[in-house]
Design a protein around this motif. Sequence first.
Motif, PDB file in Angstrom:
ATOM      1  N   CYS A  28      -3.310  -4.595  -3.398  1.00  0.00           N
ATOM      2  CA  CYS A  28      -2.858  -3.229  -3.185  1.00  0.00           C
ATOM      3  C   CYS A  28      -3.869  -2.103  -3.120  1.00  0.00           C
ATOM      4  O   CYS A  28      -4.822  -2.493  -3.612  1.00  0.00           O
TER       5      CYS A  28
ATOM      6  N   ILE B  41      -1.943   3.279  -4.699  1.00  0.00           N
ATOM      7  CA  ILE B  41      -1.026   3.248  -5.641  1.00  0.00           C
ATOM      8  C   ILE B  41      -1.159   4.318  -6.504  1.00  0.00           C
ATOM      9  O   ILE B  41      -2.300   4.376  -7.093  1.00  0.00           O
TER      10      ILE B  41
ATOM     11  N   GLY C  47      -6.342  -4.048  -7.854  1.00  0.00           N
ATOM     12  CA  GLY C  47      -6.495  -3.409  -6.634  1.00  0.00           C
ATOM     13  C   GLY C  47      -7.375  -2.343  -6.391  1.00  0.00           C
ATOM     14  O   GLY C  47      -8.441  -2.411  -6.967  1.00  0.00           O
TER      15      GLY C  47
ATOM     16  N   THR D  36       0.664  -1.435   0.154  1.00  0.00           N
ATOM     17  CA  THR D  36       0.062   0.040   0.137  1.00  0.00           C
ATOM     18  C   THR D  36       0.870   1.233   0.008  1.00  0.00           C
ATOM     19  O   THR D  36       2.115   1.292   0.263  1.00  0.00           O
TER      20      THR D  36
ATOM     21  N   ILE E  93       0.485  -4.202 -11.149  1.00  0.00           N
ATOM     22  CA  ILE E  93      -0.075  -3.888  -9.832  1.00  0.00           C
ATOM     23  C   ILE E  93      -1.059  -5.093  -9.616  1.00  0.00           C
ATOM     24  O   ILE E  93      -2.129  -5.189 -10.289  1.00  0.00           O
TER      25      ILE E  93
END
Length: 286
Positions: free
Chosen positions: A200, A203, A222, A164, A196
Amino acid sequence: MSTKEQAAVAAIGITQRLEPLLAQLSNIGKSFADISTAVNDTHEQSQLLSALIDALQLPVTEKIVEVLPPNFLDVRAFADSTGKIVGAKGDGKTDDTAMLQLASDTAAKLGMVCYFSKGRYMVDARKSLRPKFGSEWFHHPESLLCVIPNAEQRTNCVLIEAVTDVLIHGINIEGDRVKHDYSNPGTEEWGHGIKIIGTCKRIHIQRFDIRRCHGDGISASGEDITIVFGKSLENRRQGLTIGGMKHGRILWNEFSKTGRLVLPDGSVQAGTAPMAGIDNEPDKNP
Protein backbone atom coordinates in the motif's frame (compact mmCIF):
# COMPACT_ATOMS: atom_id res chain seq x y z
CA MET A 1 -26.01 29.55 -4.74
CA SER A 2 -25.44 26.16 -6.38
CA THR A 3 -23.81 23.23 -4.61
CA LYS A 4 -20.62 23.65 -6.65
CA GLU A 5 -20.51 27.36 -5.82
CA GLN A 6 -20.95 26.61 -2.12
CA ALA A 7 -18.15 24.05 -2.30
CA ALA A 8 -15.89 26.58 -4.04
CA VAL A 9 -16.60 29.22 -1.38
CA ALA A 10 -15.88 26.70 1.38
CA ALA A 11 -12.61 25.65 -0.27
CA ILE A 12 -11.49 29.28 -0.67
CA GLY A 13 -12.23 29.96 2.98
CA ILE A 14 -10.23 26.93 4.09
CA THR A 15 -7.30 27.89 1.87
CA GLN A 16 -7.28 31.46 3.18
CA ARG A 17 -7.11 30.23 6.75
CA LEU A 18 -4.47 27.60 6.07
CA GLU A 19 -2.03 29.75 4.08
CA PRO A 20 -0.76 31.96 6.93
CA LEU A 21 -0.57 29.00 9.29
CA LEU A 22 1.40 26.90 6.84
CA ALA A 23 3.67 29.88 6.23
CA GLN A 24 4.40 30.02 9.97
CA LEU A 25 5.17 26.31 9.97
CA SER A 26 7.51 26.79 7.03
CA ASN A 27 9.41 29.45 8.96
CA ILE A 28 9.99 27.28 12.02
CA GLY A 29 10.63 23.93 10.39
CA LYS A 30 9.70 21.55 7.60
CA SER A 31 8.08 18.99 9.88
CA PHE A 32 5.22 19.21 12.37
CA ALA A 33 7.55 17.43 14.77
CA ASP A 34 9.91 20.43 14.62
CA ILE A 35 7.35 22.65 16.34
CA SER A 36 8.16 21.40 19.83
CA THR A 37 11.85 22.32 19.50
CA ALA A 38 11.63 25.32 17.15
CA VAL A 39 9.11 27.26 19.23
CA ASN A 40 10.49 27.89 22.69
CA ASP A 41 7.44 29.70 24.05
CA THR A 42 4.99 27.00 25.19
CA HIS A 43 2.02 29.35 24.94
CA GLU A 44 2.95 30.37 21.38
CA GLN A 45 3.45 26.72 20.45
CA SER A 46 0.05 25.80 21.86
CA GLN A 47 -1.68 28.66 20.03
CA LEU A 48 -0.08 27.75 16.70
CA LEU A 49 -0.99 24.06 17.00
CA SER A 50 -4.55 24.85 18.08
CA ALA A 51 -5.02 27.23 15.17
CA LEU A 52 -3.61 24.72 12.70
CA ILE A 53 -5.78 21.89 14.02
CA ASP A 54 -8.86 24.10 13.93
CA ALA A 55 -8.16 25.06 10.32
CA LEU A 56 -7.48 21.52 9.21
CA GLN A 57 -10.70 20.34 10.82
CA LEU A 58 -12.87 22.81 8.91
CA PRO A 59 -13.74 20.35 6.11
CA VAL A 60 -15.07 17.78 8.54
CA THR A 61 -18.03 19.76 9.83
CA GLU A 62 -21.31 18.32 8.63
CA LYS A 63 -22.21 21.51 6.76
CA ILE A 64 -19.08 21.43 4.62
CA VAL A 65 -19.04 17.66 4.16
CA GLU A 66 -22.49 17.96 2.58
CA VAL A 67 -21.21 20.36 -0.09
CA LEU A 68 -17.51 19.51 -0.38
CA PRO A 69 -17.77 16.55 -2.81
CA PRO A 70 -19.99 17.81 -5.67
CA ASN A 71 -19.36 14.57 -7.55
CA PHE A 72 -20.42 11.93 -5.04
CA LEU A 73 -22.22 8.60 -5.03
CA ASP A 74 -24.52 7.96 -2.05
CA VAL A 75 -24.24 4.37 -0.80
CA ARG A 76 -27.99 4.36 -0.08
CA ALA A 77 -29.12 5.28 -3.59
CA PHE A 78 -27.01 4.78 -6.72
CA ALA A 79 -27.28 3.20 -10.16
CA ASP A 80 -25.73 -0.21 -10.71
CA SER A 81 -24.25 -1.41 -14.04
CA THR A 82 -27.76 -2.01 -15.46
CA GLY A 83 -29.01 1.44 -14.49
CA LYS A 84 -31.16 0.10 -11.67
CA ILE A 85 -31.23 2.24 -8.53
CA VAL A 86 -29.92 0.21 -5.60
CA GLY A 87 -28.44 1.00 -2.20
CA ALA A 88 -27.51 -0.09 1.29
CA LYS A 89 -30.24 -0.09 3.93
CA GLY A 90 -28.33 1.40 6.83
CA ASP A 91 -31.05 0.21 9.20
CA GLY A 92 -28.84 -1.55 11.75
CA LYS A 93 -30.31 -4.94 10.81
CA THR A 94 -29.55 -5.73 7.17
CA ASP A 95 -26.17 -7.08 6.15
CA ASP A 96 -25.00 -4.19 3.93
CA THR A 97 -21.56 -5.58 3.13
CA ALA A 98 -22.15 -6.48 -0.53
CA MET A 99 -24.03 -3.28 -1.33
CA LEU A 100 -21.42 -1.06 0.33
CA GLN A 101 -18.70 -2.83 -1.62
CA LEU A 102 -20.62 -2.33 -4.85
CA ALA A 103 -21.05 1.36 -4.05
CA SER A 104 -17.32 1.74 -3.35
CA ASP A 105 -16.32 -0.11 -6.52
CA THR A 106 -18.79 1.85 -8.64
CA ALA A 107 -17.64 5.20 -7.27
CA ALA A 108 -13.97 4.33 -7.83
CA LYS A 109 -14.68 3.23 -11.41
CA LEU A 110 -16.53 6.48 -12.16
CA GLY A 111 -14.01 8.70 -10.38
CA MET A 112 -16.58 9.74 -7.78
CA VAL A 113 -16.51 10.14 -4.01
CA CYS A 114 -18.26 7.28 -2.19
CA TYR A 115 -20.48 9.00 0.36
CA PHE A 116 -21.71 7.08 3.40
CA SER A 117 -24.83 9.00 4.33
CA LYS A 118 -26.44 8.87 7.78
CA GLY A 119 -27.18 5.27 8.82
CA ARG A 120 -26.09 2.23 10.78
CA TYR A 121 -24.49 -0.18 8.30
CA MET A 122 -23.97 -3.81 9.29
CA VAL A 123 -20.70 -5.23 7.92
CA ASP A 124 -19.53 -8.84 7.70
CA ALA A 125 -15.89 -8.43 8.74
CA ARG A 126 -15.12 -11.95 7.49
CA LYS A 127 -15.52 -10.52 3.97
CA SER A 128 -14.35 -6.96 4.71
CA LEU A 129 -14.98 -3.73 2.83
CA ARG A 130 -12.09 -3.27 0.40
CA PRO A 131 -11.42 0.13 -1.17
CA LYS A 132 -9.79 -0.04 -4.59
CA PHE A 133 -7.10 2.12 -6.17
CA GLY A 134 -8.01 5.79 -6.00
CA SER A 135 -11.00 5.29 -3.70
CA GLU A 136 -12.29 8.28 -1.73
CA TRP A 137 -14.75 7.65 1.09
CA PHE A 138 -16.56 10.46 2.90
CA HIS A 139 -18.70 9.56 5.90
CA HIS A 140 -21.60 11.50 7.37
CA PRO A 141 -20.92 12.20 11.09
CA GLU A 142 -23.87 9.95 11.96
CA SER A 143 -22.90 7.05 9.72
CA LEU A 144 -21.59 3.97 11.52
CA LEU A 145 -20.09 0.71 10.26
CA CYS A 146 -21.09 -2.01 12.73
CA VAL A 147 -19.29 -5.36 12.66
CA ILE A 148 -21.71 -8.29 12.69
CA PRO A 149 -20.68 -10.55 15.60
CA ASN A 150 -18.77 -13.62 14.47
CA ALA A 151 -16.56 -16.44 15.75
CA GLU A 152 -13.57 -15.92 13.43
CA GLN A 153 -10.14 -15.08 14.80
CA ARG A 154 -8.94 -13.00 11.81
CA THR A 155 -11.35 -10.39 10.47
CA ASN A 156 -11.23 -6.79 9.28
CA CYS A 157 -14.13 -4.39 8.95
CA VAL A 158 -12.11 -2.45 6.33
CA LEU A 159 -9.20 -4.12 4.55
CA ILE A 160 -6.87 -1.92 2.51
CA GLU A 161 -4.59 -4.38 0.77
CA ALA A 162 -2.01 -3.81 -1.98
CA VAL A 163 -3.64 -0.61 -3.29
CA THR A 164 -2.55 3.01 -3.59
CA ASP A 165 -4.08 6.47 -3.29
CA VAL A 166 -6.95 5.87 -0.87
CA LEU A 167 -8.62 8.59 1.21
CA ILE A 168 -11.01 7.72 4.05
CA HIS A 169 -12.58 10.71 5.75
CA GLY A 170 -14.79 10.64 8.86
CA ILE A 171 -15.20 6.87 9.23
CA ASN A 172 -16.89 5.50 12.37
CA ILE A 173 -16.54 1.80 13.22
CA GLU A 174 -18.00 -0.27 16.04
CA GLY A 175 -16.34 -3.67 16.43
CA ASP A 176 -17.83 -6.90 17.75
CA ARG A 177 -15.69 -7.08 20.87
CA VAL A 178 -18.60 -7.32 23.30
CA LYS A 179 -20.65 -9.86 21.32
CA HIS A 180 -17.83 -11.79 19.66
CA ASP A 181 -17.93 -15.58 20.02
CA TYR A 182 -14.75 -16.48 21.91
CA SER A 183 -15.48 -20.21 22.12
CA ASN A 184 -12.83 -21.19 19.54
CA PRO A 185 -9.32 -21.89 20.90
CA GLY A 186 -6.76 -19.14 20.48
CA THR A 187 -6.05 -15.61 21.67
CA GLU A 188 -8.69 -13.97 19.46
CA GLU A 189 -6.55 -10.90 18.83
CA TRP A 190 -6.84 -10.23 15.11
CA GLY A 191 -10.28 -8.70 14.68
CA HIS A 192 -9.38 -5.22 13.40
CA GLY A 193 -11.34 -2.11 12.54
CA ILE A 194 -9.05 -1.08 9.67
CA LYS A 195 -6.13 -3.12 8.38
CA ILE A 196 -3.62 -1.66 5.91
CA ILE A 197 -1.27 -4.30 4.54
CA GLY A 198 0.85 -5.26 1.57
CA THR A 199 2.28 -2.87 -0.99
CA CYS A 200 0.00 0.00 0.00
CA LYS A 201 1.10 3.55 -0.75
CA ARG A 202 -0.42 6.97 -0.13
CA ILE A 203 -3.18 5.89 2.24
CA HIS A 204 -4.80 8.76 4.15
CA ILE A 205 -7.23 8.20 7.03
CA GLN A 206 -8.59 11.21 8.87
CA ARG A 207 -11.29 12.02 11.42
CA PHE A 208 -11.97 8.42 12.38
CA ASP A 209 -13.68 6.96 15.45
CA ILE A 210 -13.03 3.23 15.91
CA ARG A 211 -14.18 1.39 19.02
CA ARG A 212 -14.49 -2.01 20.62
CA CYS A 213 -12.73 -4.23 18.10
CA HIS A 214 -11.74 -7.65 19.41
CA GLY A 215 -8.23 -7.04 18.05
CA ASP A 216 -6.76 -3.66 16.99
CA GLY A 217 -8.56 -0.48 16.10
CA ILE A 218 -6.06 -0.02 13.26
CA SER A 219 -3.21 -2.23 12.05
CA ALA A 220 -1.06 -0.45 9.49
CA SER A 221 1.82 -1.34 7.17
CA GLY A 222 2.90 0.22 3.89
CA GLU A 223 4.47 3.39 2.56
CA ASP A 224 3.36 7.00 2.90
CA ILE A 225 0.59 6.28 5.42
CA THR A 226 -1.21 9.17 7.11
CA ILE A 227 -3.45 8.67 10.15
CA VAL A 228 -4.69 11.94 11.69
CA PHE A 229 -7.37 13.54 13.88
CA GLY A 230 -8.95 10.32 15.10
CA LYS A 231 -9.86 8.15 18.06
CA SER A 232 -9.33 4.44 18.57
CA LEU A 233 -10.83 3.47 21.91
CA GLU A 234 -11.75 0.43 24.03
CA ASN A 235 -10.19 -2.07 21.67
CA ARG A 236 -9.22 -5.43 23.09
CA ARG A 237 -5.60 -5.67 21.93
CA GLN A 238 -4.32 -2.37 20.52
CA GLY A 239 -5.40 1.11 19.58
CA LEU A 240 -2.90 1.10 16.72
CA THR A 241 -0.35 -1.45 15.57
CA ILE A 242 2.44 -0.10 13.36
CA GLY A 243 3.86 -2.91 11.23
CA GLY A 244 6.38 -2.51 8.42
CA MET A 245 5.77 1.19 7.72
CA LYS A 246 7.84 3.63 5.70
CA HIS A 247 7.17 7.39 5.75
CA GLY A 248 4.26 7.23 8.18
CA ARG A 249 2.55 10.28 9.69
CA ILE A 250 0.47 9.62 12.79
CA LEU A 251 -0.63 12.93 14.28
CA TRP A 252 -3.18 14.34 16.73
CA ASN A 253 -4.97 11.11 17.57
CA GLU A 254 -6.20 9.42 20.73
CA PHE A 255 -5.43 5.74 21.24
CA SER A 256 -6.68 4.87 24.70
CA LYS A 257 -8.76 2.66 27.02
CA THR A 258 -7.23 -0.44 25.44
CA GLY A 259 -7.58 -3.83 27.16
CA ARG A 260 -9.86 -4.27 30.15
CA LEU A 261 -13.47 -3.20 29.52
CA VAL A 262 -16.23 -2.75 32.09
CA LEU A 263 -19.57 -3.74 30.57
CA PRO A 264 -22.94 -2.11 31.38
CA ASP A 265 -23.89 -4.98 33.73
CA GLY A 266 -20.75 -4.38 35.79
CA SER A 267 -18.86 -7.42 34.53
CA VAL A 268 -15.32 -7.03 33.23
CA GLN A 269 -14.05 -8.24 29.87
CA ALA A 270 -10.31 -8.84 29.82
CA GLY A 271 -8.05 -7.62 27.05
CA THR A 272 -5.27 -9.52 25.33
CA ALA A 273 -1.57 -8.61 25.35
CA PRO A 274 0.15 -6.32 24.72
CA MET A 275 -2.86 -3.98 25.26
CA ALA A 276 -0.98 -0.85 24.15
CA GLY A 277 -2.31 2.43 22.85
CA ILE A 278 0.28 2.24 20.06
CA ASP A 279 2.53 -0.76 19.54
CA ASN A 280 5.44 -1.00 17.09
CA GLU A 281 5.59 -4.45 15.52
CA PRO A 282 7.88 -4.29 12.47
CA ASP A 283 7.11 -7.13 10.08
CA LYS A 284 7.99 -8.23 6.56
CA ASN A 285 5.46 -5.96 4.88
CA PRO A 286 6.94 -2.87 3.21
